[in-house]
Design a protein around this motif. Structure first.
Motif, PDB file in Angstrom:
ATOM      1  N   LEU A 368       0.856  -1.185   0.000  1.00  0.00           N
ATOM      2  CA  LEU A 368       0.000   0.000   0.000  1.00  0.00           C
ATOM      3  C   LEU A 368       0.892   1.234   0.000  1.00  0.00           C
ATOM      4  CD1 LEU A 368      -2.637  -0.867   2.783  1.00  0.00           C
ATOM      5  CD2 LEU A 368      -2.683  -1.474   0.367  1.00  0.00           C
ATOM      6  N   GLU A 369       0.325   2.363  -0.389  1.00  0.00           N
ATOM      7  CA  GLU A 369       1.031   3.641  -0.301  1.00  0.00           C
ATOM      8  C   GLU A 369       0.158   4.598   0.514  1.00  0.00           C
ATOM      9  OE1 GLU A 369       3.343   6.870  -3.179  1.00  0.00           O
ATOM     10  OE2 GLU A 369       1.888   5.485  -4.046  1.00  0.00           O
ATOM     11  N   ILE A 370       0.713   5.108   1.609  1.00  0.00           N
ATOM     12  CA  ILE A 370      -0.059   5.940   2.538  1.00  0.00           C
ATOM     13  C   ILE A 370       0.562   7.330   2.594  1.00  0.00           C
ATOM     14  CG2 ILE A 370      -1.056   6.082   4.840  1.00  0.00           C
ATOM     15  CD1 ILE A 370      -1.690   3.455   3.330  1.00  0.00           C
ATOM     16  N   ARG A 371      -0.232   8.348   2.244  1.00  0.00           N
ATOM     17  CA  ARG A 371       0.262   9.725   2.223  1.00  0.00           C
ATOM     18  C   ARG A 371      -0.743  10.646   2.918  1.00  0.00           C
ATOM     19  NH1 ARG A 371       1.472  10.306  -4.136  1.00  0.00           N
ATOM     20  NH2 ARG A 371      -0.418   9.027  -4.242  1.00  0.00           N
ATOM     21  N   VAL A 372      -0.393  11.924   3.048  1.00  0.00           N
ATOM     22  CA  VAL A 372      -1.293  12.910   3.646  1.00  0.00           C
ATOM     23  C   VAL A 372      -1.328  14.148   2.748  1.00  0.00           C
ATOM     24  CG1 VAL A 372      -0.967  12.125   6.016  1.00  0.00           C
ATOM     25  CG2 VAL A 372       0.561  13.868   5.095  1.00  0.00           C
ATOM     26  N   VAL A 373      -2.494  14.802   2.685  1.00  0.00           N
ATOM     27  CA  VAL A 373      -2.671  15.957   1.808  1.00  0.00           C
ATOM     28  C   VAL A 373      -3.513  17.013   2.526  1.00  0.00           C
ATOM     29  CG1 VAL A 373      -3.390  16.751  -0.484  1.00  0.00           C
ATOM     30  CG2 VAL A 373      -2.672  14.372  -0.174  1.00  0.00           C
ATOM     31  N   LYS A 374      -3.138  18.273   2.330  1.00  0.00           N
ATOM     32  CA  LYS A 374      -3.854  19.403   2.933  1.00  0.00           C
ATOM     33  C   LYS A 374      -5.110  19.744   2.124  1.00  0.00           C
ATOM     34  CE  LYS A 374      -3.151  24.231   4.329  1.00  0.00           C
ATOM     35  NZ  LYS A 374      -2.197  25.377   4.309  1.00  0.00           N
ATOM     36  N   GLN A 375      -6.127  20.202   2.806  1.00  0.00           N
ATOM     37  CA  GLN A 375      -7.408  20.541   2.185  1.00  0.00           C
ATOM     38  C   GLN A 375      -7.295  21.731   1.233  1.00  0.00           C
ATOM     39  OE1 GLN A 375     -10.265  22.812   4.871  1.00  0.00           O
ATOM     40  NE2 GLN A 375      -8.866  21.953   6.395  1.00  0.00           N
ATOM     41  N   ASP A 376      -8.304  21.844   0.336  1.00  0.00           N
ATOM     42  CA  ASP A 376      -8.396  22.991  -0.562  1.00  0.00           C
ATOM     43  C   ASP A 376      -9.856  23.410  -0.703  1.00  0.00           C
ATOM     44  OD1 ASP A 376      -9.640  21.393  -2.604  1.00  0.00           O
ATOM     45  OD2 ASP A 376      -7.676  20.722  -3.271  1.00  0.00           O
ATOM     46  N   ASP A 377     -10.131  24.325  -1.645  1.00  0.00           N
ATOM     47  CA  ASP A 377     -11.470  24.900  -1.786  1.00  0.00           C
ATOM     48  C   ASP A 377     -12.131  24.595  -3.131  1.00  0.00           C
ATOM     49  OD1 ASP A 377     -11.390  26.225   0.751  1.00  0.00           O
ATOM     50  OD2 ASP A 377     -10.103  27.764  -0.138  1.00  0.00           O
ATOM     51  N   PHE A 378     -11.608  23.631  -3.871  1.00  0.00           N
ATOM     52  CA  PHE A 378     -12.150  23.325  -5.192  1.00  0.00           C
ATOM     53  C   PHE A 378     -13.277  22.308  -5.079  1.00  0.00           C
ATOM     54  CE2 PHE A 378      -7.658  24.531  -5.787  1.00  0.00           C
ATOM     55  CZ  PHE A 378      -7.883  25.751  -6.439  1.00  0.00           C
ATOM     56  N   TRP A 379     -14.407  22.644  -5.680  1.00  0.00           N
ATOM     57  CA  TRP A 379     -15.656  21.927  -5.438  1.00  0.00           C
ATOM     58  C   TRP A 379     -15.556  20.413  -5.582  1.00  0.00           C
ATOM     59  CZ3 TRP A 379     -19.612  25.242  -8.738  1.00  0.00           C
ATOM     60  CH2 TRP A 379     -19.677  26.527  -8.188  1.00  0.00           C
ATOM     61  N   MET A 380     -14.897  19.938  -6.642  1.00  0.00           N
ATOM     62  CA  MET A 380     -14.845  18.499  -6.893  1.00  0.00           C
ATOM     63  C   MET A 380     -13.474  17.901  -6.570  1.00  0.00           C
ATOM     64  SD  MET A 380     -17.895  17.867  -7.525  1.00  0.00           S
ATOM     65  CE  MET A 380     -17.645  16.116  -7.785  1.00  0.00           C
ATOM     66  N   SER A 381     -12.688  18.616  -5.801  1.00  0.00           N
ATOM     67  CA  SER A 381     -11.415  18.065  -5.337  1.00  0.00           C
ATOM     68  C   SER A 381     -11.664  17.046  -4.235  1.00  0.00           C
ATOM     69  CB  SER A 381     -10.520  19.181  -4.807  1.00  0.00           C
ATOM     70  OG  SER A 381      -9.440  18.655  -4.072  1.00  0.00           O
ATOM     71  N   PRO A 382     -10.954  15.926  -4.236  1.00  0.00           N
ATOM     72  CA  PRO A 382     -11.070  14.964  -3.136  1.00  0.00           C
ATOM     73  C   PRO A 382     -10.654  15.557  -1.793  1.00  0.00           C
ATOM     74  CG  PRO A 382      -9.933  13.980  -5.013  1.00  0.00           C
ATOM     75  CD  PRO A 382     -10.024  15.455  -5.281  1.00  0.00           C
ATOM     76  N   PHE A 383      -9.999  16.724  -1.839  1.00  0.00           N
ATOM     77  CA  PHE A 383      -9.496  17.363  -0.616  1.00  0.00           C
ATOM     78  C   PHE A 383     -10.334  18.581  -0.239  1.00  0.00           C
ATOM     79  CE2 PHE A 383      -6.101  15.937  -3.533  1.00  0.00           C
ATOM     80  CZ  PHE A 383      -5.830  14.735  -2.900  1.00  0.00           C
ATOM     81  N   TYR A 384     -11.535  18.688  -0.839  1.00  0.00           N
ATOM     82  CA  TYR A 384     -12.391  19.832  -0.566  1.00  0.00           C
ATOM     83  C   TYR A 384     -12.739  19.920   0.921  1.00  0.00           C
ATOM     84  CZ  TYR A 384     -16.417  22.993  -0.705  1.00  0.00           C
ATOM     85  OH  TYR A 384     -17.295  24.038  -0.469  1.00  0.00           O
ATOM     86  N   LYS A 385     -12.232  20.979   1.548  1.00  0.00           N
ATOM     87  CA  LYS A 385     -12.567  21.348   2.934  1.00  0.00           C
ATOM     88  C   LYS A 385     -12.191  20.292   3.977  1.00  0.00           C
ATOM     89  CE  LYS A 385     -14.629  25.284   1.814  1.00  0.00           C
ATOM     90  NZ  LYS A 385     -14.012  26.600   2.096  1.00  0.00           N
ATOM     91  N   ARG A 386     -11.259  19.388   3.643  1.00  0.00           N
ATOM     92  CA  ARG A 386     -10.824  18.461   4.686  1.00  0.00           C
ATOM     93  C   ARG A 386      -9.413  17.925   4.427  1.00  0.00           C
ATOM     94  NH1 ARG A 386     -14.820  13.180   3.746  1.00  0.00           N
ATOM     95  NH2 ARG A 386     -13.532  12.081   2.234  1.00  0.00           N
TER      96      ARG A 386
END
Length: 465
Positions: A368-386
């Motif tokens: 497996l590959e486990i990473r971390v990503v900071k949230q953003d404000d783009f509506w259909m981003s997987p990182f939207y607001k979290r």
């Protein structure tokens, strides 16, 4: 995981002998192939394939515009559906079409560089591997990158491709503005100040609103990174995961399904001198192909091979300019699923994925590959607001994955996992809608900009209607 001498002399010899001497070596080497040029159709065929070979289509025509005006003219003089391919590194069916398939390989120029603002305006068809050296020559670099740089800038942004780091966003997060050509050939300039709804709705849109031909991207000064790769105890690492994330600029781990060892990789800025890296006797691709070949389709054999390999992992370190440290050479082809899990649920999800894989005796040699990503404000981003933990599962391209990936999908789904748009997932429209608070706003925007759904294919219609 790169440049690790994780199989040593006796292990390699025994492995090669076990699969039949020179014939076995031929089997191993057959699993290693150079990167496919996805800006072209397959030789002696009207078909297109992505890098892994998992997505194939036969478009009615293949269009490579000479410049932006050529693209606009094509949109104005045809009514066909239109999909764009970048580097071909998406595993999801985001590209395949029976209508016009287009490559923006000729739209590959830097338009301007503002060294004071640390911004570049660049055409979307440029591969990251071509862009980053040019940026470096001008004293600039991306804030972060993923471990593959064969994608085009447009493909990386529109699918929200990412690296790892608690304070670092995906490629979409670097975008300051973009130029969008919609179905009637009109050009829209989009930023947080101009056409702001299209900017936040269209930065991560899978090419479903129109064709982005140009981006202005926020950069930073060039920097060097020190990479460290080392083995560690799996349970201790998972227990201490978020502390390790806090201690390192870039942090990721590679747990195996059948080993109590995990490979840890850290990147941190440094002012130390660049180190000379000795090329290993056998490449990582060869060693990975060896493990895949020895494992075969047997979970019990995969268990044995993974434990052998994880017990032979060395600690390594190297220092270089950031754009040379981030990317890995990936010539052993695979298919991949990846989901973004709310930060607070990530560790529990990893443990359940590993436990389920062991219980099912999955013949998956890849870690497996486990990473971390900071949230953003783009509506259909997987990182939207979290803020998220990103969890990837890989399988060798010639091996069956549909027997196991749907099972892992159900686990990711219970943990509210949002899919990486460029990787395999099993959500339908209702499933996606539940995960994205701005889903209805996005669909409304799509209907306004592309009422005839010219920029759709079966996959786009499946998830957006």
């Amino acid at each position: 995981m790169k440049r690790r001498k994780f199989l040593k002399g006796t292990g390699i010899v025994l492995g090669a002998t076990a699969i039949g001497g020179l014939a076995g070596l031929n089997v191993i080497n057959s699993k290693i192939s150079e990167n496919l040029d996805s800006s072209l159709l397959l030789k002696e065929s009207n078909k297109w394939s992505n890098w892994s070979g998992g997505q194939v289509c036969e478009p009615s025509s293949f269009f490579i515009p000479k410049n932006e005006q050529d693209l606009i003219n094509k949109l104005k003089t045809t009514s066909n559906k239109f999909r764009v391919v970048g580097g071909g590194h998406s595993f999801s069916p985001v590209v395949p079409t029976n209508d016009i398939l287009s490559s923006l390989k000729n739209l590959n120029k830097i338009i301007s560089i503002d060294k004071n603002a640390k911004e570049v305006t660049v055409q979307s068809g440029i591969p990251l591997s071509d862009l980053t050296p040019q940026l470096h020559k001008n004293g600039l670099a991306f804030l972060n990158q993923g471990d593959i740089d064969k994608q085009t800038l447009g493909g990386a942004v529109s699918t929200s491709t990412h690296g790892t780091g608690k304070d670092l966003q995906s490629f979409a997060g670097f975008v300051k503005k973009f130029k969008l050509i919609i179905a009637n050939g009109e050009i829209l300039n989009c930023s947080s100040e101009e056409n702001s709804e299209i900017f936040y709705g269209g930065t991560v849109a899978l090419g479903s609103l129109g064709i982005v031909t140009e981006y202005t991207v926020q950069l930073t000064d060039t920097y060097k990174l020190e990479e460290k790769v080392y083995p560690a105890d799996l349970n201790e690492t998972l227990d201490n995961f978020w502390n390790l994330v806090e201690e390192n600029r870039n942090f990721e781990i590679f747990p195996f399904f059948y080993s109590d060892q995990v490979v840890v990789k850290t990147l941190n800025k440094t002012s130390k001198n660049i180190t000379k890296v000795e090329q290993p006797f056998l490449s990582d691709d060869f060693l990975l192909a060896l493990g895949l070949t020895l494992s075969g389709d047997s979970g019990s054999r995969t268990d044995k091979v993974q434990n052998l390999i994880s017990g032979l992992i060395d600690s390594t370190s190297k220092i270089n300019d950031s754009y040379k440290i981030y990317p890995s050479v990936r010539n052993v082809k695979f298919n991949e699923m990846e989901y973004q899990i709310p930060k607070e649920k990530g560790i529990a999800c990893v443990r359940e994925i590993l436990k389920t894989g062991q219980k099912l005796k999955v013949p998956i040699f890849f870690p497996l590959e486990i990473r971390v990503v900071k949230q953003d404000d783009f509506w259909m981003s997987p990182f939207y607001k979290r803020d998220v933990m990103s969890i990837s599962v890989h399988q060798f391209a010639d091996k069956e994955y549909n027997k196991y990936f749907p099972i892992f999908h159900e686990i990711f789904k219970r943990y509210e996992g949002r899919p990486h748009w460029g990787k395999l997932s099993y959500y339908d429209r209702e499933g996606i809608k539940k995960l994205y608070p701005k889903y209805d706003d996005f669909v409304k925007l799509r209907n306004e900009l592309d009422p005839k759904k010219r920029f759709s294919n079966d996959y786009i219609n499946k998830i957006f209607g």
